[in-house]
Design a protein around this motif. Structure first.
Motif, PDB file in Angstrom:
ATOM      1  N   ASP A 148      -2.285  -0.737  -5.147  1.00 26.54           N
ATOM      2  CA  ASP A 148      -3.061   0.168  -4.302  1.00 26.54           C
ATOM      3  C   ASP A 148      -3.115  -0.309  -2.848  1.00 26.54           C
ATOM      4  O   ASP A 148      -2.890   0.461  -1.913  1.00 26.54           O
ATOM      5  CB  ASP A 148      -4.485   0.262  -4.896  1.00 26.54           C
ATOM      6  N   ALA A 195      -1.121  -2.348  -1.210  1.00 26.74           N
ATOM      7  CA  ALA A 195       0.189  -2.293  -0.563  1.00 26.74           C
ATOM      8  C   ALA A 195       0.522  -0.855  -0.167  1.00 26.74           C
ATOM      9  O   ALA A 195       0.928  -0.593   0.978  1.00 26.74           O
ATOM     10  CB  ALA A 195       1.256  -2.861  -1.499  1.00 26.74           C
ATOM     11  N   PRO A 218      -6.640 -12.841  -7.655  1.00 28.22           N
ATOM     12  CA  PRO A 218      -6.543 -14.297  -7.524  1.00 28.22           C
ATOM     13  C   PRO A 218      -6.139 -15.007  -8.820  1.00 28.22           C
ATOM     14  O   PRO A 218      -5.676 -16.153  -8.761  1.00 28.22           O
ATOM     15  CB  PRO A 218      -7.953 -14.716  -7.098  1.00 28.22           C
ATOM     16  N   PHE A 231     -13.775  -4.473 -11.915  1.00 23.43           N
ATOM     17  CA  PHE A 231     -13.697  -5.537 -10.904  1.00 23.43           C
ATOM     18  C   PHE A 231     -15.040  -5.678 -10.183  1.00 23.43           C
ATOM     19  O   PHE A 231     -15.588  -6.775 -10.059  1.00 23.43           O
ATOM     20  CB  PHE A 231     -12.587  -5.212  -9.887  1.00 23.43           C
TER      21      PHE A 231
HETATM   22  P1  NAD Z   1      -3.634  -3.212  -7.989  1.00 18.72           P
HETATM   23  O1  NAD Z   1      -4.151  -3.462  -9.356  1.00 18.72           O
HETATM   24  O2  NAD Z   1      -3.500  -1.811  -7.518  1.00 18.72           O
HETATM   25  O3  NAD Z   1      -2.188  -3.862  -7.861  1.00 18.72           O
HETATM   26  C1  NAD Z   1      -1.851  -5.087  -8.448  1.00 18.72           C
HETATM   27  C2  NAD Z   1      -0.387  -5.379  -8.208  1.00 18.72           C
HETATM   28  O4  NAD Z   1      -0.092  -6.633  -8.833  1.00 18.72           O
HETATM   29  C3  NAD Z   1       0.589  -4.360  -8.818  1.00 18.72           C
HETATM   30  O5  NAD Z   1       1.680  -4.217  -7.924  1.00 18.72           O
HETATM   31  C4  NAD Z   1       1.087  -5.044 -10.092  1.00 18.72           C
HETATM   32  O6  NAD Z   1       2.408  -4.685 -10.458  1.00 18.72           O
HETATM   33  C5  NAD Z   1       1.086  -6.487  -9.625  1.00 18.72           C
HETATM   34  N1  NAD Z   1       1.021  -7.427 -10.748  1.00 18.72           N
HETATM   35  C6  NAD Z   1       0.041  -7.561 -11.669  1.00 18.72           C
HETATM   36  N2  NAD Z   1       0.387  -8.532 -12.565  1.00 18.72           N
HETATM   37  C7  NAD Z   1       1.605  -8.998 -12.182  1.00 18.72           C
HETATM   38  C8  NAD Z   1       2.493  -9.984 -12.673  1.00 18.72           C
HETATM   39  N3  NAD Z   1       2.224 -10.707 -13.758  1.00 18.72           N
HETATM   40  N4  NAD Z   1       3.642 -10.183 -12.011  1.00 18.72           N
HETATM   41  C9  NAD Z   1       3.951  -9.471 -10.904  1.00 18.72           C
HETATM   42  N5  NAD Z   1       3.158  -8.536 -10.389  1.00 18.72           N
HETATM   43  C10 NAD Z   1       1.998  -8.299 -11.016  1.00 18.72           C
HETATM   44  O7  NAD Z   1      -4.514  -4.091  -7.009  1.00 18.72           O
HETATM   45  P2  NAD Z   1      -4.797  -3.840  -5.448  1.00 18.72           P
HETATM   46  O8  NAD Z   1      -5.927  -2.895  -5.323  1.00 18.72           O
HETATM   47  O9  NAD Z   1      -3.524  -3.525  -4.745  1.00 18.72           O
HETATM   48  O10 NAD Z   1      -5.364  -5.254  -4.990  1.00 18.72           O
HETATM   49  C11 NAD Z   1      -4.562  -6.427  -4.859  1.00 18.72           C
HETATM   50  C12 NAD Z   1      -5.451  -7.568  -4.377  1.00 18.72           C
HETATM   51  O11 NAD Z   1      -5.952  -7.254  -3.089  1.00 18.72           O
HETATM   52  C13 NAD Z   1      -6.662  -7.788  -5.279  1.00 18.72           C
HETATM   53  O12 NAD Z   1      -6.979  -9.158  -5.293  1.00 18.72           O
HETATM   54  C14 NAD Z   1      -7.755  -7.028  -4.563  1.00 18.72           C
HETATM   55  O13 NAD Z   1      -9.032  -7.549  -4.847  1.00 18.72           O
HETATM   56  C15 NAD Z   1      -7.372  -7.264  -3.122  1.00 18.72           C
HETATM   57  N6  NAD Z   1      -7.857  -6.228  -2.218  1.00 18.72           N
HETATM   58  C16 NAD Z   1      -7.634  -4.920  -2.469  1.00 18.72           C
HETATM   59  C17 NAD Z   1      -8.090  -3.962  -1.584  1.00 18.72           C
HETATM   60  C18 NAD Z   1      -7.828  -2.499  -1.803  1.00 18.72           C
HETATM   61  O14 NAD Z   1      -8.261  -1.703  -0.974  1.00 18.72           O
HETATM   62  N7  NAD Z   1      -7.152  -2.096  -2.851  1.00 18.72           N
HETATM   63  C19 NAD Z   1      -8.789  -4.346  -0.421  1.00 18.72           C
HETATM   64  C20 NAD Z   1      -8.981  -5.700  -0.174  1.00 18.72           C
HETATM   65  C21 NAD Z   1      -8.510  -6.628  -1.082  1.00 18.72           C
END
Ligand code: NAD
Length: 485
Positions: free
Chosen positions: A15, A17, A119, A223
């Motif tokens: 999300d 990215a 993390p 989360f």
């Molecule tokens: P998400 O769940 O949408 O995406 C997680 C990503 O990690 C996916 O691309 C998934 O394929 C990958 N992944 C999971 N397990 C994997 C593995 N074993 N090997 C390779 N890839 C793997 O999460 P997100 O919302 O994009 O958030 C990512 C991080 O950024 C989290 O720590 C979140 O707390 C932080 N964050 C998110 C936001 C936001 O707006 N979404 C804002 C600030 C911080």
């Protein structure tokens, strides 16, 4: 033109990215700020080919920055997409980092690893990079929040990362620091002589920092329920904004000069005592309510949230910066979900005039720096209302720079990503800052854990529990929106 680069985004299908990172990179590309040959490698678990993944990114651009996409045109979008390749990689499989290494070899470019994953994957990724010798001194690593859930776990993460990378290679991101108006606060304070003489306990009555969200937990109930508002917002974003507001003038914009001053603020925060924990903290949780005319459910009815959850969705607190500049000035911080509106702002309330020669009440001057939903800077002053007599009314001087600067404002992620590619760490948290922030936060978490109990309910669509108004009233003031009534 900037240096050539290979940017590897772990969690590249996630999300964050899709919503923030590719749009930010696309905007930088449209402005000619990315090296012609710079590459973006999205690494994630799913099996996808480059073409299928590029379609996904293209859809995300159209969804999240439609007007930029329309004005840039198809050719620009296609050129941006051609920078992106997709690598199916299970981050927990150390063997698979060889494929990553192979794709990075033979290029004279800056390598950046962006950990856009939870993390729990940090140990595997840092271990995999180390095993494949990808942690060379000329690489950089970007860490997304949350960096731990308490002092101990944040130290574990930092120890782990610093076991493979030097501190100078580590970029701990806080996107609030990338906002144009936060930069403008630095410009206002240190590029002018007007405000700095007033920026202290003699002239400032109180400081209020708010990050209010109208949304609930959306799809991230699970989360959020294990995190809460304090860890999610106070420990990082609110404290960083407080540091920028309260810090002494740094000797330069050099990363360590700025971060040394921020660290001094964190170290000067008044330590919690049993009494101050009781008096200066409000913990709330939203109940069902009306938000912009629409009925929304209580927090405990949200998907992924445990029945009877005691997680806070709202925090307000009063603290002080214990130094000569700020002693005795209350700093109020608050954040919440399902609040009346989405608003992030810094409010500096100045002292009221000591004596009035006019009819009616004189509102104290205040500087209001709004970060969300629109960025603006306003200085509220009293002025004579037209007509007979000397009736004063509050007006504001608009220090919003739209009129002066025609250039597009950079998005926070765009600025921060470019800073990482250029090696400028000024706006990123150093380890000792993260440590100091957690040290100050830990007693709050311990207090709540020991107290048990449940947060105070507040109606969705309100400004939080009434207790938060009492918090400011005790200090002889009121929250910004209450002052405007
Ligand atoms: P998400 O769940 O949408 O995406 C997680 C990503 O990690 C996916 O691309 C998934 O394929 C990958 N992944 C999971 N397990 C994997 C593995 N074993 N090997 C390779 N890839 C793997 O999460 P997100 O919302 O994009 O958030 C990512 C991080 O950024 C989290 O720590 C979140 O707390 C932080 N964050 C998110 C936001 C936001 O707006 N979404 C804002 C600030 C911080």
């Amino acid at each position: 033109m900037d240096n050539n680069f290979d940017l590897v985004i772990f969690g590249g299908t996630g999300d964050l990215a899709l919503r923030k990172l590719y749009p930010a990179l696309f905007m930088a590309d449209c402005d000619g700020r990315l090296h012609r040959e710079g590459r973006i490698i999205a690494a994630a678990r799913q099996t996808l080919d480059d073409s299928a993944f590029r379609t996904r990114v293209s859809e995300a651009l159209s969804r999240f920055i439609p007007s930029m996409v329309t004005s840039a045109g198809e050719a620009r979008v296609a050129a941006f997409l051609s920078r992106i390749t997709y690598l199916a990689l299970d981050a927990t499989n150390v063997e698979q980092y060889r494929a990553l290494k192979a794709s990075l070899n033979e290029r004279d470019s800056q390598t950046v690893f962006y950990l856009s994953v939870g993390p729990s994957l940090f140990p595997a990724i840092v271990g995999g990079l180390k095993a494949a010798d990808l942690n060379t001194p000329d690489t950089r690593i970007v860490l997304e929040k949350p960096l731990g859930r308490d002092l101990v776990s944040s130290r574990e993460i930092n120890d782990l990362v610093l076991g493979a990378f030097a501190e100078s290679q580590v970029y701990r991101i806080d996107h609030y620091l990338g906002k144009e108006t936060v930069q403008n606060l630095l410009a206002l304070r240190f590029g002018n002589t007007l405000l700095e003489p007033l920026w202290n306990r003699s002239w400032v009555r109180d400081v209020q920092i708010t990050i209010a969200e109208a949304v609930g937990v959306e799809t991230r109930g699970e989360f959020y329920d294990s995190t809460g508002a304090f860890r999610d917002m106070v420990q990082n974003h609110l404290l960083n904004l407080l540091c920028i507001t309260a810090m002494e003038p740094p000797s330069s914009l050099d990363p360590d000069a700025v971060r040394d001053e921020k660290l001094q603020v964190l170290r000067s925060l008044k330590p919690w005592t049993r009494e101050s924990l009781r008096e200066n903290l409000v913990r709330g949780q939203y109940r069902a309510g009306l938000l912009r005319g629409e009925q929304v459910p209580a927090y405990t009815s949200e998907q992924g949230v445990a029945a009877g959850s005691a997680t806070e969705t709202y925090v307000a607190l009063r603290t002080e910066v214990g130094n000569w500049r700020w002693a005795g000035v209350p700093f109020y911080l608050r954040t919440g979900k399902r609040m009346a509106e989405r608003r992030a702002e810094l409010v500096i309330n100045f002292n009221p005039p000591p004596h009035s020669i006019f009819e009616g009440v004189l509102a104290p001057n205040r500087l209001v720096i709004t970060l969300q939903p629109e960025e603006s800077v306003r200085l509220y002053t009293m002025a004579k209302a037209p007509g007979d007599g000397m009736r004063l009314r509050e007006v504001f001087l608009d220090l919003d720079f739209h009129e002066f600067f025609r250039e597009r404002r950079q998005d926070a992620y765009e600025r921060l990503l470019l800073d990482v590619l250029r090696g400028n760490a000024t706006l990123f948290m150093r380890r000792d800052e993260a440590d100091a922030a957690w040290r100050w936060c830990q007693p709050v978490l311990d207090f709540w854990a020991a107290e048990g109990g449940t947060p105070i309910g507040y109606a969705a669509g309100s400004w939080g529990p009434p207790a938060s108004s009492r918090l400011t009233a005790v200090g002889g003031t009121a929250w910004h929106e209450e002052l405007q009534l």
